[in-house]
Design a protein around this motif. Sequence first.
Motif, PDB file in Angstrom:
ATOM      1  N   LEU A  63      -0.520  -2.934   5.046  1.00  0.00           N
ATOM      2  CA  LEU A  63      -0.668  -3.724   6.275  1.00  0.00           C
ATOM      3  C   LEU A  63      -1.139  -5.129   5.882  1.00  0.00           C
ATOM      4  O   LEU A  63      -1.430  -5.379   4.710  1.00  0.00           O
ATOM      5  CB  LEU A  63      -1.679  -3.037   7.201  1.00  0.00           C
ATOM      6  N   PRO A  64      -1.237  -6.066   6.835  1.00  0.00           N
ATOM      7  CA  PRO A  64      -1.714  -7.406   6.484  1.00  0.00           C
ATOM      8  C   PRO A  64      -3.045  -7.342   5.732  1.00  0.00           C
ATOM      9  O   PRO A  64      -3.875  -6.458   6.002  1.00  0.00           O
ATOM     10  CB  PRO A  64      -1.862  -8.088   7.847  1.00  0.00           C
ATOM     11  N   PRO A  65      -3.249  -8.241   4.768  1.00  0.00           N
ATOM     12  CA  PRO A  65      -4.446  -8.145   3.931  1.00  0.00           C
ATOM     13  C   PRO A  65      -5.718  -8.320   4.734  1.00  0.00           C
ATOM     14  O   PRO A  65      -5.743  -9.070   5.711  1.00  0.00           O
ATOM     15  CB  PRO A  65      -4.267  -9.291   2.931  1.00  0.00           C
TER      16      PRO A  65
ATOM     17  N   VAL B 109       2.459 -10.595   1.095  1.00  0.00           N
ATOM     18  CA  VAL B 109       1.128 -10.198   0.624  1.00  0.00           C
ATOM     19  C   VAL B 109       0.579  -9.166   1.601  1.00  0.00           C
ATOM     20  O   VAL B 109       0.552  -9.414   2.815  1.00  0.00           O
ATOM     21  CB  VAL B 109       0.189 -11.421   0.560  1.00  0.00           C
ATOM     22  N   VAL B 110       0.165  -8.014   1.068  1.00  0.00           N
ATOM     23  CA  VAL B 110      -0.313  -6.922   1.936  1.00  0.00           C
ATOM     24  C   VAL B 110      -1.538  -6.254   1.317  1.00  0.00           C
ATOM     25  O   VAL B 110      -1.827  -6.431   0.126  1.00  0.00           O
ATOM     26  CB  VAL B 110       0.793  -5.856   2.160  1.00  0.00           C
TER      27      VAL B 110
ATOM     28  N   ALA C 217       3.864   5.684   8.122  1.00  0.00           N
ATOM     29  CA  ALA C 217       3.528   4.256   8.057  1.00  0.00           C
ATOM     30  C   ALA C 217       3.800   3.562   6.723  1.00  0.00           C
ATOM     31  O   ALA C 217       4.546   2.579   6.694  1.00  0.00           O
ATOM     32  CB  ALA C 217       2.076   4.062   8.494  1.00  0.00           C
ATOM     33  N   PRO C 218       3.244   4.029   5.606  1.00  0.00           N
ATOM     34  CA  PRO C 218       3.431   3.216   4.395  1.00  0.00           C
ATOM     35  C   PRO C 218       4.868   3.183   3.884  1.00  0.00           C
ATOM     36  O   PRO C 218       5.196   2.361   3.030  1.00  0.00           O
ATOM     37  CB  PRO C 218       2.495   3.872   3.367  1.00  0.00           C
ATOM     38  N   ALA C 219       5.708   4.068   4.420  1.00  0.00           N
ATOM     39  CA  ALA C 219       7.104   4.090   3.975  1.00  0.00           C
ATOM     40  C   ALA C 219       8.023   3.316   4.912  1.00  0.00           C
ATOM     41  O   ALA C 219       9.226   3.226   4.676  1.00  0.00           O
ATOM     42  CB  ALA C 219       7.585   5.538   3.857  1.00  0.00           C
ATOM     43  N   ALA C 220       7.457   2.748   5.984  1.00  0.00           N
ATOM     44  CA  ALA C 220       8.330   2.176   7.023  1.00  0.00           C
ATOM     45  C   ALA C 220       8.920   0.819   6.632  1.00  0.00           C
ATOM     46  O   ALA C 220      10.087   0.551   6.907  1.00  0.00           O
ATOM     47  CB  ALA C 220       7.538   2.050   8.324  1.00  0.00           C
TER      48      ALA C 220
END
Length: 288
Positions: free
Chosen positions: A257-259, A250-251, A119-122
């Motif tokens: 992911l969205p804040p 902005v994450v 996920a965080p690398a996608a």
Amino acid sequence: MSGQPGHTPIVVAEPRLMRDTILAACRAGRRIGFVPTMGALHAGHASLVEQAAAECDDVVVSIFVNPKQFGPREDLARYPRTLPADLALVGAKGATWVFVPEPSTAYPAGHATSVVVAAPAADFEGAIRPGHFAGVATVVCWLFNVVPADVAYFGAKDWQQTVVVRRMVADLAIPIAIEVCPTIREPDGLAMSSRNAYLSPEDRRRAVALHEGLTSAAERWQAGDAVAVVEKAIRAALRSRDIPVDYAQVVDTDTLLPPRPGAAAVALVAGRVGNTRLLDNIFLPPRP
Ligand code: AMP
């Protein structure tokens, strides 16, 4: 003595020797800090070494231009290599050892293992540079096995990289603490980067747009504006200097992911200044 101008760190190329050296230092009760880099070192890298030296008994800096994190059309061959100056710089900042592995030891014949963080690398760099974070995670995992330090230091400048590395360390139970250090900037605000060396004088002047955009985004964030307005401020700054935007978003600081309402966020930006891609980000503190 380490940490003095003119001090030359011990250069180690052999992974087994590097690991045995670190394990012996650990057995002697020494706290070991580790700063992984690709060389062409500048004040940003130096700040990581300083931080490590302030908190640890010994510091290892690795210098390895990792072929697996470059795409086929990227700048591997022309990536700047400045080893003598790098050794002088990290010696002066307190490095005890510099690990300079050959690609053939990191990737021996038959090498077949890749570390893929999902996920965080996608998104963001992961979407624009397919395979980049698999290359990063694979080499950082290998480095953490060869350099079994207590704590590894990374720059906030490459925010997504810090999220990917933290995720990998947590998921694979790698026994190393990850510390993220502040981004060091040029006087006009441009984040220091080895790739800034590619900028023409005119592009160098335009490059300040990334920091300008992030600064006005942080103002909009503090003023309570909607996320879309905050992101628009970044795009406007890049557009005003004719810099194509790869992303301006902005994450959430930890998941990208969205804040989440009431939580800290980070604004990520990447743009193309001439032929050079530049990245930057700014921390956005929690707001009511
Ligand atoms: P690199 O050599 O570009 O792979 O970077 C090695 C480490 O230095 C990474 O953890 C980067 O995030 C960090 N770094 C690069 N530029 C800066 C900067 N301007 N300030 C702080 N850390 C940085």
